[in-house]
Design an enzyme around this catalytic site. Sequence first.
Site, PDB file in Angstrom:
ATOM      1  N   GLY A   1     -15.852   2.765   3.331  1.00  0.00           N
ATOM      2  CA  GLY A   1     -14.578   3.471   3.226  1.00  0.00           C
ATOM      3  C   GLY A   1     -13.771   3.096   2.001  1.00  0.00           C
ATOM      4  N   GLN A   2     -14.437   2.567   0.983  1.00  0.00           N
ATOM      5  CA  GLN A   2     -13.706   2.192  -0.233  1.00  0.00           C
ATOM      6  C   GLN A   2     -13.371   3.441  -1.051  1.00  0.00           C
ATOM      7  OE1 GLN A   2     -15.805  -0.454  -2.921  1.00  0.00           O
ATOM      8  NE2 GLN A   2     -13.944  -0.955  -4.054  1.00  0.00           N
TER       9      GLN A   2
ATOM     10  N   HIS B   1     -10.236  -5.246  -3.646  1.00  0.00           N
ATOM     11  CA  HIS B   1      -8.918  -5.498  -3.063  1.00  0.00           C
ATOM     12  C   HIS B   1      -9.060  -5.927  -1.622  1.00  0.00           C
ATOM     13  CE1 HIS B   1      -9.898  -1.187  -2.671  1.00  0.00           C
ATOM     14  NE2 HIS B   1      -9.258  -1.209  -1.502  1.00  0.00           N
TER      15      HIS B   1
ATOM     16  N   HIS C   1      -7.062  -5.632   1.878  1.00  0.00           N
ATOM     17  CA  HIS C   1      -5.926  -5.103   2.639  1.00  0.00           C
ATOM     18  C   HIS C   1      -5.457  -6.216   3.566  1.00  0.00           C
ATOM     19  CE1 HIS C   1      -6.660  -0.635   2.122  1.00  0.00           C
ATOM     20  NE2 HIS C   1      -7.870  -1.088   1.840  1.00  0.00           N
TER      21      HIS C   1
ATOM     22  N   ASP D   1       0.853  -1.192   0.000  1.00  0.00           N
ATOM     23  CA  ASP D   1       0.000   0.000   0.000  1.00  0.00           C
ATOM     24  C   ASP D   1       0.889   1.242   0.000  1.00  0.00           C
ATOM     25  OD1 ASP D   1      -3.220   0.519   0.948  1.00  0.00           O
ATOM     26  OD2 ASP D   1      -1.830   2.205   1.066  1.00  0.00           O
ATOM     27  N   ILE D   2       0.495   2.239  -0.752  1.00  0.00           N
ATOM     28  CA  ILE D   2       1.296   3.455  -0.874  1.00  0.00           C
ATOM     29  C   ILE D   2       1.287   4.266   0.424  1.00  0.00           C
ATOM     30  CG2 ILE D   2      -0.475   5.069  -1.745  1.00  0.00           C
ATOM     31  CD1 ILE D   2       1.581   5.848  -3.958  1.00  0.00           C
TER      32      ILE D   2
ATOM     33  N   ASN E   1     -12.942  -3.212   2.081  1.00  0.00           N
ATOM     34  CA  ASN E   1     -13.853  -2.075   2.170  1.00  0.00           C
ATOM     35  C   ASN E   1     -14.768  -2.080   0.956  1.00  0.00           C
ATOM     36  OD1 ASN E   1     -12.640  -1.125   4.559  1.00  0.00           O
ATOM     37  ND2 ASN E   1     -11.029  -0.100   3.390  1.00  0.00           N
TER      38      ASN E   1
END
Length: 114
Positions: free
Chosen positions: A93-94, A100, A102, A30-31, A87
């Site tokens: 909260g997507q 995806h 997490h 994740d960035i 999400n």
Amino acid sequence: MSDCIFCKIVAGEIPSKKIYEDDEFLAFHDITPQAPVHFLLIPKKHIRNIMELEPGDIDLAGRLLNKAQELAKEQGCTEKGARFVINCKSHGGQTVEHLHIHILGGRFLSWPPG
Ligand code: 5GP
Ligand code: ZN
């Protein structure tokens, strides 16, 4: 899908720190990591969210979970565990509309979410 960030990562048009790739899936850091371990696992197929999984995606969804487990173990989460989060849409909260998971680990994560 042409304007999807994660499809662009799959296509190599946006760089990412990959940790796994095969014909079906891609995993990358994740960035904006929220834990010492924080990576995303995505199907290469553009599915907008978990609500849009179709009956024909059941086998893919099973393999997705299996791969999430395998990669979490590889990233050092076997003993203390991890959090696997999907999400969905605004209340979930997507922010990126490409399915995806997490995978977060490496520290204790409180519950419930805010
Ligand atoms: P969501 O909020 O949709 O569940 O999660 C999307 C995640 O994608 C966020 O944690 C965000 O930091 C991450 N993200 C957004 N854009 C990029 C990007 O270009 N590269 C990477 N590696 N992660 C991204
Ligand atoms: Zn996409």
